[in-house]
Design an enzyme around this catalytic site. Structure first.
Site, PDB file in Angstrom:
ATOM      1  N   ARG A   1       0.851  -1.186   0.000  1.00 36.76           N
ATOM      2  CA  ARG A   1       0.000   0.000   0.000  1.00 36.76           C
ATOM      3  C   ARG A   1       0.889   1.240   0.000  1.00 36.76           C
ATOM      4  O   ARG A   1       2.084   1.167   0.275  1.00 36.76           O
ATOM      5  CB  ARG A   1      -0.920   0.012   1.217  1.00 36.76           C
ATOM      6  N   THR A   2       0.283   2.371  -0.303  1.00 39.11           N
ATOM      7  CA  THR A   2       0.964   3.659  -0.174  1.00 39.11           C
ATOM      8  C   THR A   2       0.585   4.256   1.173  1.00 39.11           C
ATOM      9  O   THR A   2      -0.583   4.226   1.563  1.00 39.11           O
ATOM     10  CB  THR A   2       0.531   4.605  -1.317  1.00 39.11           C
ATOM     11  N   HIS A   3       1.589   4.735   1.902  1.00 41.53           N
ATOM     12  CA  HIS A   3       1.341   5.334   3.211  1.00 41.53           C
ATOM     13  C   HIS A   3       1.344   6.860   3.120  1.00 41.53           C
ATOM     14  O   HIS A   3       2.019   7.436   2.264  1.00 41.53           O
ATOM     15  CB  HIS A   3       2.419   4.892   4.213  1.00 41.53           C
TER      16      HIS A   3
ATOM     17  N   GLU B   1       5.768   6.460  17.696  1.00 45.28           N
ATOM     18  CA  GLU B   1       5.298   7.382  18.734  1.00 45.28           C
ATOM     19  C   GLU B   1       6.332   7.554  19.844  1.00 45.28           C
ATOM     20  O   GLU B   1       7.190   6.706  20.066  1.00 45.28           O
ATOM     21  CB  GLU B   1       4.008   6.847  19.386  1.00 45.28           C
TER      22      GLU B   1
HETATM   23  I1  8IG Z   1       4.515  -2.512  12.277  1.00 40.69           I
HETATM   24  O1  8IG Z   1       4.449   0.896  17.095  1.00 40.69           O
HETATM   25  C1  8IG Z   1       4.174  -0.900  13.319  1.00 40.69           C
HETATM   26  N1  8IG Z   1       3.634   0.147  12.735  1.00 40.69           N
HETATM   27  N2  8IG Z   1       2.562   4.219  14.583  1.00 40.69           N
HETATM   28  N3  8IG Z   1       3.510   2.540  15.864  1.00 40.69           N
HETATM   29  C2  8IG Z   1       3.047   2.999  14.676  1.00 40.69           C
HETATM   30  N4  8IG Z   1       3.056   2.278  13.585  1.00 40.69           N
HETATM   31  C3  8IG Z   1       3.533   1.047  13.683  1.00 40.69           C
HETATM   32  C4  8IG Z   1       4.027   0.506  14.852  1.00 40.69           C
HETATM   33  C5  8IG Z   1       4.025   1.296  16.015  1.00 40.69           C
HETATM   34  N5  8IG Z   1       4.448  -0.738  14.603  1.00 40.69           N
END
Ligand code: 8IG
Length: 265
Positions: A85-87, A186
């Site tokens: 996918r595109t993020h 985060e």
């Molecule tokens: I894989 O801990 C994955 N994607 N925001 N936080 C966020 N995205 C993620 C995490 C995570 N692990």
């Protein structure tokens, strides 16, 4: 190529049908981080590179695939599996993020399964746990909708499809998925905030796609693979490799789950 995202999705759907030699698709499945091993047990009837369809581009993250695979379900329906996918954090804009969803809808899909890898807030749900998304918090500040389009999200993640998923795997729990913009993980304070707000899972995808899917009238099944404990809950720093590793380890279970879902969808 059209610059209207809905027209572009129609163009991509037309090319999809042509490339895969199909009249239409019935179900779409988007494989997120950690879910790629699910493709190993599929028996494709056709496939193509996503980048060959209008509006798609090649994947940028290792472990994020870029193929479109069509399979026939035991029930005789056609499922289209997007292996990447595109993020939002790629900076290509929200329309690019939801282009796959809109293309699937334009190609005829009435149901979509959105999977992702995510961080978990509950230490009792360790890496490798799959959670049904029951609802979401979209903390990106973005939306794929433009103008006064008041899409109802009161049951964004179909209860019927969650029940169907539990017929395949009875023990599946539910949670609220919180989407941050990313790409940074985060801070521990942000994870605590997500928990206070009612979140159980943190990730960087899915909610914008769900909004676009609901706009298009599709039923959504959301599945999160916990690949790591969210920041502050684990003594070790987060690492993208752990994500891929958790996916590898969960591989056989994810394969059974995806195979089972294709039987009931
Ligand atoms: I894989 O801990 C994955 N994607 N925001 N936080 C966020 N995205 C993620 C995490 C995570 N692990």
């Amino acid at each position: 190529m059209s610059d209207n995202p809905y027209d572009l999705a129609e163009e991509a759907a037309a090319r999809l049908r042509e490339r895969l030699g199909l009249d239409r698709i019935d179900v779409a499945l988007v494989l997120g981080s950690g879910w790629s091993s699910a493709t190993e047990v599929l028996d494709p009837i056709a496939s193509c590179e996503l980048a060959d369809l209008p509006g798609f581009s090649a994947p940028v993250v290792p472990g994020h695939g870029g193929r479109l695979i069509a399979v026939r379900t035991p029930g005789g329906r056609v499922a289209a599996i997007f292996t990447g996918r595109t993020h939002l954090y790629e900076g290509r804009g929200v329309d690019a993020v939801v282009h796959g969803v809109r293309t699937a809808a334009a190609a005829g899909a009435s149901r979509i399964v959105l999977t992702n890898g995510c961080g978990g807030l509950d230490p009792n749900r360790p890496p490798g746990t799959v959670v049904l998304i029951a609802d979401h918090l979209n903390l990106t500040g973005a939306t794929p909708l433009r103008g006064a389009r008041f899409v109802d999200l009161s049951e964004a993640y179909s209860r019927d499809l969650r029940d169907l998923a539990r017929r395949v795997e009875p023990g599946l729990g539910e949670g609220v998925y919180v989407q941050f913009h990313g790409p940074q993980f985060e801070t521990p304070a942000e994870v605590r905030m997500a928990g206070i707000l009612g979140g159980d899972l943190v990730g960087m995808s899915t909610t914008l796609e769900t909004i676009a899917a609901r706009e298009a009238g599709m039923e959504v099944l959301g599945l999160s693979l916990v690949t790591n404990l969210a920041a502050g809950l684990s003594p070790v720093p987060l690492d993208h490799h752990d994500v891929q590793e958790a996916g590898q380890e969960a591989g056989p279970r994810l394969q059974r789950l995806v195979t089972g879902l294709l039987e009931v969808l």
